[in-house]
Design a protein around this motif. Structure first.
Motif, PDB file in Angstrom:
ATOM      1  N   ASN A   1      -9.652  16.080 -11.484  1.00 18.20           N
ATOM      2  CA  ASN A   1      -8.881  14.058 -12.600  1.00 18.20           C
ATOM      3  C   ASN A   1      -9.567  13.427 -11.653  1.00 18.20           C
ATOM      4  O   ASN A   1      -9.268  13.211 -10.429  1.00 18.20           O
ATOM      5  CB  ASN A   1      -7.710  14.598 -11.248  1.00 18.20           C
TER       6      ASN A   1
ATOM      7  N   GLU B   1      -9.321  10.067 -11.093  1.00 17.31           N
ATOM      8  CA  GLU B   1      -7.965   9.673  -9.500  1.00 17.31           C
ATOM      9  C   GLU B   1      -8.832  10.065  -8.716  1.00 17.31           C
ATOM     10  O   GLU B   1      -8.596   9.977  -7.291  1.00 17.31           O
ATOM     11  CB  GLU B   1      -6.904  10.189  -9.448  1.00 17.31           C
TER      12      GLU B   1
ATOM     13  N   VAL C   1     -15.810  11.110  -7.225  1.00 21.00           N
ATOM     14  CA  VAL C   1     -16.327   9.783  -7.781  1.00 21.00           C
ATOM     15  C   VAL C   1     -17.988  10.366  -8.099  1.00 21.00           C
ATOM     16  O   VAL C   1     -17.987  11.932  -7.727  1.00 21.00           O
ATOM     17  CB  VAL C   1     -16.774   9.285  -6.158  1.00 21.00           C
TER      18      VAL C   1
ATOM     19  N   SER D   1     -19.224   4.571 -14.080  1.00 20.63           N
ATOM     20  CA  SER D   1     -17.664   4.407 -14.411  1.00 20.63           C
ATOM     21  C   SER D   1     -17.578   5.453 -14.548  1.00 20.63           C
ATOM     22  O   SER D   1     -18.467   6.494 -15.879  1.00 20.63           O
ATOM     23  CB  SER D   1     -18.505   2.800 -15.054  1.00 20.63           C
ATOM     24  N   GLU D   2     -16.725   6.031 -15.376  1.00 17.72           N
ATOM     25  CA  GLU D   2     -15.750   7.205 -16.138  1.00 17.72           C
ATOM     26  C   GLU D   2     -16.149   6.840 -17.621  1.00 17.72           C
ATOM     27  O   GLU D   2     -15.737   7.880 -18.100  1.00 17.72           O
ATOM     28  CB  GLU D   2     -13.976   7.656 -15.375  1.00 17.72           C
TER      29      GLU D   2
ATOM     30  N   VAL E   1     -13.172  12.676  -2.988  1.00 12.52           N
ATOM     31  CA  VAL E   1     -12.837  11.463  -2.357  1.00 12.52           C
ATOM     32  C   VAL E   1     -11.047  11.493  -1.416  1.00 12.52           C
ATOM     33  O   VAL E   1     -10.875  10.433  -0.483  1.00 12.52           O
ATOM     34  CB  VAL E   1     -12.342  10.046  -2.621  1.00 12.52           C
TER      35      VAL E   1
ATOM     36  N   PHE F   1     -14.058   2.332 -13.851  1.00 11.52           N
ATOM     37  CA  PHE F   1     -13.040   1.248 -14.869  1.00 11.52           C
ATOM     38  C   PHE F   1     -11.801   1.710 -14.158  1.00 11.52           C
ATOM     39  O   PHE F   1     -11.317   2.223 -13.293  1.00 11.52           O
ATOM     40  CB  PHE F   1     -12.982   2.397 -15.529  1.00 11.52           C
TER      41      PHE F   1
ATOM     42  N   ARG G   1      -8.433   1.601 -13.938  1.00 16.83           N
ATOM     43  CA  ARG G   1      -7.277   1.966 -15.373  1.00 16.83           C
ATOM     44  C   ARG G   1      -6.323   0.902 -15.506  1.00 16.83           C
ATOM     45  O   ARG G   1      -5.452   0.815 -16.289  1.00 16.83           O
ATOM     46  CB  ARG G   1      -6.818   3.563 -15.259  1.00 16.83           C
TER      47      ARG G   1
ATOM     48  N   LYS H   1      -6.830   1.837  -4.456  1.00 11.65           N
ATOM     49  CA  LYS H   1      -6.564   3.399  -4.120  1.00 11.65           C
ATOM     50  C   LYS H   1      -7.584   3.733  -3.145  1.00 11.65           C
ATOM     51  O   LYS H   1      -8.410   3.248  -2.707  1.00 11.65           O
ATOM     52  CB  LYS H   1      -6.930   3.779  -6.016  1.00 11.65           C
ATOM     53  N   GLU H   2      -7.221   5.221  -2.569  1.00 12.45           N
ATOM     54  CA  GLU H   2      -8.392   5.981  -2.347  1.00 12.45           C
ATOM     55  C   GLU H   2      -9.730   6.039  -2.560  1.00 12.45           C
ATOM     56  O   GLU H   2     -10.252   5.936  -2.011  1.00 12.45           O
ATOM     57  CB  GLU H   2      -7.342   7.563  -1.791  1.00 12.45           C
ATOM     58  N   LYS H   3      -9.636   5.966  -4.429  1.00 13.96           N
ATOM     59  CA  LYS H   3     -11.245   6.404  -4.368  1.00 13.96           C
ATOM     60  C   LYS H   3     -11.349   4.639  -4.578  1.00 13.96           C
ATOM     61  O   LYS H   3     -12.321   4.678  -4.681  1.00 13.96           O
ATOM     62  CB  LYS H   3     -10.452   6.683  -5.833  1.00 13.96           C
TER      63      LYS H   3
ATOM     64  N   ARG I   1       0.883  15.028  -3.747  1.00 11.97           N
ATOM     65  CA  ARG I   1      -0.701  14.684  -3.718  1.00 11.97           C
ATOM     66  C   ARG I   1      -1.805  15.130  -5.195  1.00 11.97           C
ATOM     67  O   ARG I   1      -2.167  13.814  -5.827  1.00 11.97           O
ATOM     68  CB  ARG I   1      -1.707  14.828  -2.664  1.00 11.97           C
TER      69      ARG I   1
ATOM     70  N   ASN J   1      -1.267  12.329  -8.294  1.00 13.94           N
ATOM     71  CA  ASN J   1      -2.773  12.199  -8.729  1.00 13.94           C
ATOM     72  C   ASN J   1      -2.810  12.225 -10.595  1.00 13.94           C
ATOM     73  O   ASN J   1      -3.419  11.621 -11.242  1.00 13.94           O
ATOM     74  CB  ASN J   1      -4.288  12.837  -8.199  1.00 13.94           C
ATOM     75  N   LYS J   2      -2.194  13.501 -11.306  1.00 13.73           N
ATOM     76  CA  LYS J   2      -2.174  13.876 -11.804  1.00 13.73           C
ATOM     77  C   LYS J   2      -1.166  12.505 -13.170  1.00 13.73           C
ATOM     78  O   LYS J   2      -1.623  12.756 -14.297  1.00 13.73           O
ATOM     79  CB  LYS J   2      -0.922  15.164 -12.655  1.00 13.73           C
TER      80      LYS J   2
ATOM     81  N   GLU K   1      -0.283   9.915 -12.110  1.00 15.12           N
ATOM     82  CA  GLU K   1      -1.708   8.072 -12.475  1.00 15.12           C
ATOM     83  C   GLU K   1      -2.706   8.837 -13.993  1.00 15.12           C
ATOM     84  O   GLU K   1      -3.139   7.690 -14.003  1.00 15.12           O
ATOM     85  CB  GLU K   1      -2.486   8.124 -11.139  1.00 15.12           C
ATOM     86  N   LYS K   2      -3.317  10.266 -13.826  1.00 15.63           N
ATOM     87  CA  LYS K   2      -4.306  10.191 -14.792  1.00 15.63           C
ATOM     88  C   LYS K   2      -3.480   9.720 -16.143  1.00 15.63           C
ATOM     89  O   LYS K   2      -4.032   9.488 -16.828  1.00 15.63           O
ATOM     90  CB  LYS K   2      -4.753  11.474 -14.660  1.00 15.63           C
TER      91      LYS K   2
ATOM     92  N   LYS L   1       1.344   4.833 -10.022  1.00 16.56           N
ATOM     93  CA  LYS L   1       0.757   4.549  -8.308  1.00 16.56           C
ATOM     94  C   LYS L   1       1.958   3.709  -7.550  1.00 16.56           C
ATOM     95  O   LYS L   1       2.122   3.144  -7.217  1.00 16.56           O
ATOM     96  CB  LYS L   1      -0.169   4.661  -7.332  1.00 16.56           C
TER      97      LYS L   1
END
Lengths: 71, 314
Positions: A37, A39, A42, A51-52, A67, B14, B16, B211-213, B242, B246-247, B249-250, B256
């Motif tokens: 995923n 999300e 990285v 960037s993705e 992450v 990016f 999103r 976000k965590e990322k 989680r 995340n799924k 959000e993708k 979120k």
């Protein structure tokens, strides 16, 4: 459509290898192939974060870094 | 090469939720702007404050400490960093030097309080005892004891705020977890700043809209030294939530933020728990408690553990 081959390594797991994708594939497509995923990871090409939406190139060597933070 | 939507340099991220690419500079600027916005919108840090920042050494807490320390330089705010050493073999021992080095680099005083010196046992030992006695899970044990040590240390240090590195992912997961568990009382306690009831130091969450990322990328771009290991005890329902969030959000970017915004709008309408009882001081440790013993001391008592230290900061 021609194909490209990229190498990958997922940190904190034993998973690494190579993957064949269409020539216009992006990082997000590779993550999809690997069931990762965007999300939660990285991606680095060499030392640089990408960037993705970055287009992949034949022979790319990518590191996928989860992450998850553990408190 | 994918270009930054703002300056044309090479993109690293990016976003999103906004549908834009950002280069390293525009990304860092955006994170710092969002940190400032959360801080000012919720009055999290005020001039003259003494802030205790909880620092585990992971990317969230290290980034939080960096952002707070830089922000505070111009605000006459004193910052102290605090690491709780739970005693998790092969995990926490690697993160403490990282927390210390980050604090030193920022010229911030760093303190370590360990389970072993306060309770006489490490979390590894407590987990084993709890398992034998059919007691709480390791994550529950750790959460209760760690929160109590953080609050007590911050109170003894006469801190105005206790800053934690909870990010957008942590917040949305906790909101969803409380829904799943049907826990209205815990749900109501969530937010950017907790109430500073008697004996409780208000907890602030300056990263709750990042976000965590994004925090992980920020830490990498800033070349911050971070502890990248995952806690060996991490398990349970939070991991499932989680993955689910995340799924979502993708497939549906902004999920979120929508969960967080919806909760923030709903919170003032949640029923307030009666304040008719007076908070007492725990007979053993002095922490605020509704009963004779606080949750930590009750839990330790049930495990047959006697607390070694009453005062934490000498």
């Amino acid at each position: 459509m021609s194909e490209i081959e990229v190498k990958f390594r997922i940190i904190q797991s034993d998973r690494s290898g190579s993957c064949s994708l269409p020539s216009n594939a992006q990082i997000i497509d590779l993550l999809g192939e690997l069931d990762q995923n965007p999300e939660a990871v990285v991606v680095k090409r060499g030392k640089k974060i990408v960037s993705e939406q970055e287009e992949l190139e034949d022979g790319d060597d990518l590191t996928i870094i989860p992450v998850v933070s553990g408190g | 090469m994918e270009e930054c939507s703002f300056c044309g340099r090479r993109a690293v991220y990016f976003q999103r939720t906004a549908g834009v690419n950002r280069c390293d500079r525009c990304f860092e600027e955006n994170i710092e702007k969002r940190f400032h916005r959360t801080v000012t919108k919720n009055d999290l840090i005020e001039p003259g404050d003494r802030i205790v920042a909880a620092v585990s050494g992971g990317s969230d807490s290290v980034a939080n400490l960096n952002l707070i320390a830089h922000y505070s330089r111009f605000k006459k705010v004193e910052v102290i960093s605090l690491t709780i050493d739970e005693g998790i073999r092969g995990y926490r021992d690697g993160s403490i030097p990282i927390a210390r080095e980050n604090s030193n680099r920022l010229d911030v005083e760093h303190l370590v309080i360990s389970f072993e010196e306060v309770f006489g046992s490490t979390l590894d030992e407590l987990a084993e005892i709890s398992q034998k006695k059919d007691g709480p899970t390791t994550c529950t044990l750790c959460g209760i004891l760690r929160r109590s040590l953080l609050n007590q240390s911050a109170r003894e240090l006469e801190a105005d705020k206790l800053a934690v590195g909870h990010n957008l992912d942590d917040e949305t997961q906790t909101i969803m977890l409380n829904y799943v568990r049907g826990d209205m009382a815990r749900l109501r306690r969530l937010g950017p700043k907790s109430e500073g009831k008697k004996g409780f130091v208000p907890r602030i969450k300056p990263l709750r809209e990042i976000k965590e990322k994004e925090i992980a990328i920020y830490a990498m771009l800033k070349d911050l030294d971070i502890h990248a290991e995952t806690c060996p005890y991490m398990a349970g329902m939070r991991s499932e939530v989680r993955e689910f969030v995340n799924k979502m959000e993708k497939n549906h970017p902004t999920t979120k933020f929508k969960i967080l915004r919806m909760f923030d709008k709903m919170k003032p309408h949640l029923p307030v728990k009666s304040n008719s009882f007076n908070l007492k001081e725990c007979k053993i440790c002095g922490e605020p408690s509704a009963d004779e013993l606080c949750r930590s001391c009750e839990l330790l008592k049930n495990l047959g553990i006697e607390r070694r230290k009453k005062t934490l900061i000498s």
